[in-house]
Design an enzyme around this catalytic site. Structure first.
Site, short mmCIF file in Angstrom:
data_model
loop_
_atom_site.label_atom_id
_atom_site.label_comp_id
_atom_site.label_asym_id
_atom_site.label_seq_id
_atom_site.Cartn_x
_atom_site.Cartn_y
_atom_site.Cartn_z
N ALA A 35 0.84 -1.20 0.00
CA ALA A 35 0.00 0.00 0.00
C ALA A 35 0.87 1.25 0.00
CB ALA A 35 -0.90 0.01 1.24
N ASP A 36 0.39 2.33 -0.65
CA ASP A 36 1.06 3.62 -0.46
C ASP A 36 0.26 4.40 0.59
OD1 ASP A 36 -1.14 4.76 -1.75
OD2 ASP A 36 -0.11 4.96 -3.67
N SER A 37 0.73 5.59 0.93
CA SER A 37 0.10 6.30 2.04
C SER A 37 -1.36 6.65 1.72
CB SER A 37 0.89 7.57 2.38
OG SER A 37 1.04 8.37 1.23
#
Lengths: 77, 245
Positions: A35-37
Site C-alpha cells: 500500500a502507499d500512504s
C-alpha cells in the site's frame, strides 16, 4: 476467524489486490501488502463505511497492520 | 467536443461574471451544476435561465462552518460531485504599508483557505469514483504581482502551490487539479473604469482587448473534461498575452 476480521480482510484484498493468504495478523499494509500512504487513507475510509464508525486521524495513524485494523474496529463497533 | 453528460459540478462564486460563465459552459456541455454564492437572488436567476440540471446552494465562504457544509449540500442536491471549480474570490486592495491584518486575513480566508476546505471536502467522493476534476481560478497577479494586491496575489499564488501538491497526491486516482489564471476580464467591475483607464490597461495586452467570461469558461470546460485527464498540476493562463509565463 471472526466476522469482523473476514470483512476487513475482504476490503484489504479488494482494495490492494493482494492474495488473501498474505493478509495475516502482522502484515503491514505498507511494508508487506504494497500500500502507499494514500491507500491507507482509503482503507480507513472503507472501514468507516463498512462498519459505520468514525476513525479519527490520530487513531488511523496507529493502524499499521491488518491485526491493528481488526483490533481497532472490534473496539469501536 | 467536451461532453460532461452525467458529471456533477460545484461552482463557487457563480453569481459573478466569470463564475456564471463557467457554470453556463459546464451546463451546456451536459453537466449538472450546483451554483454557489453568498446572494441567493442572482443564483436563482441563473438557475432559472439554465433550467434542468441546475441547483442553488448558497454559502458564505468566510464562514468555516458554511464552507464545510457546502460540499455536503451540493452532493445531496446532485447525488455527488465530480467537478469542483473554486472561483469565488474577494479583493481588499490596499498599499502594503497601509494593509490591515483584517484585510489580509479576509482575502486569505475566502480565496485560499475556503478553497482548501472545499477541495478536502470533495476528495472522498472523487477518490471512490476514481475520477475527479478540480479547477481553481487564480489570477495573472499571482504570477506577476500587482501593487495594492499583496494579499490577493499571495492567496492566488498560494492556490497554485496547493493545487500542485494535491495534484501529486491524487494523480494515481484519476483526479486532476489545475488552475486557470485570468488576465483582465470584462466584468461588472471593469465596466466602471473610464476610457482612459481602459486604454492604459489595453496597452499592456498584446491581444488589444479584455477577455470575456466565456474565454475563462472555455478553459475551465477543457480542464473539466475527460479529454484533459493527462493534464494535472498545470496553470492555464488566459490573458491575451499580457504575461507569457
Amino acid at each position: 476467524m471472526s466476522d469482523i476480521a473476514d470483512r476487513v480482510k475482504k476490503i484489504v484484498v479488494e482494495h490492494l489486490g493482494v492474495d488473501e493468504d498474505k493478509v495475516v495478523e502482522t502484515a503491514s499494509f505498507i511494508d508487506d501488502l504494497g500500500a502507499d500512504s494514500l491507500d491507507t487513507v482509503e482503507l480507513v475510509m472503507a472501514f468507516e463505511e463498512e462498519f459505520g464508525i468514525e476513525i479519527p486521524d490520530d487513531a488511523a495513524e496507529t493502524i499499521q497492520t491488518f491485526g491493528d485494523a481488526v483490533n481497532f474496529i472490534k473496539g469501536a463497533v | 467536443m467536451f461532453d460532461l453528460t452525467g458529471k456533477r459540478a460545484l461552482v463557487t462564486g457563480a453569481s459573478g461574471g466569470i463564475g456564471g460563465g463557467v457554470a453556463e459552459a459546464l451546463h451546456a456541455a451536459g453537466a449538472t451544476v450546483a451554483l454557489s454564492g453568498t446572494r441567493e437572488a442572482p443564483l436563482a436567476e441563473l438557475a432559472a435561465k439554465l433550467g434542468d440540471r441546475a441547483h442553488v446552494v448558497t454559502a458564505n465562504l468566510s464562514d468555516a462552518e458554511a464552507v464545510e457544509a457546502l460540499p455536503k449540500a451540493a452532493a445531496e442536491a446532485m447525488g455527488g460531485i465530480d467537478i469542483l471549480v473554486n472561483n469565488a474570490g474577494i479583493t481588499r486592495d490596499n498599499l502594503f504599508m497601509r494593509m490591515s491584518d483584517e484585510e489580509w486575513a479576509q482575502v486569505i480566508e475566502v480565496n485560499l483557505t475556503s478553497s482548501f476546505r472545499l477541495m478536502r471536502g470533495v476528495l472522498r467522493g472523487m477518490m471512490k469514483a476514481r475520477w475527479g476534476r478540480i479547477v481553481n481560478i487564480t489570477s495573472v497577479v499571482g504570477t506577476t504581482g500587482n501593487p495594492g494586491q499583496g494579499n490577493y496575489a499571495a492567496a492566488k499564488a498560494g492556490l497554485v502551490g496547493m493545487s500542485k501538491s494535491l495534484a501529486y497526491e491524487v494523480a494515481s486516482r484519476g483526479i486532476t487539479v489545475n488552475c486557470v489564471a485570468p488576465g483582465f476580464i470584462a466584468t461588472a467591475m471593469t465596466d466602471k473604469l473610464n476610457d482612459d483607464q481602459k486604454g492604459k490597461i489595453l496597452t499592456q495586452i498584446p491581444a488589444g482587448a479584455m477577455g470575456s467570461a466565456q474565454d475563462i469558461a472555455a478553459a475551465v470546460l477543457y480542464l473539466s473534461s475527460p479529454e484533459a485527464g493527462y493534464v494535472t498540476g498545470a496553470t492555464l493562463h488566459v490573458n491575451g498575452g499580457m504575461a507569457m509565463v
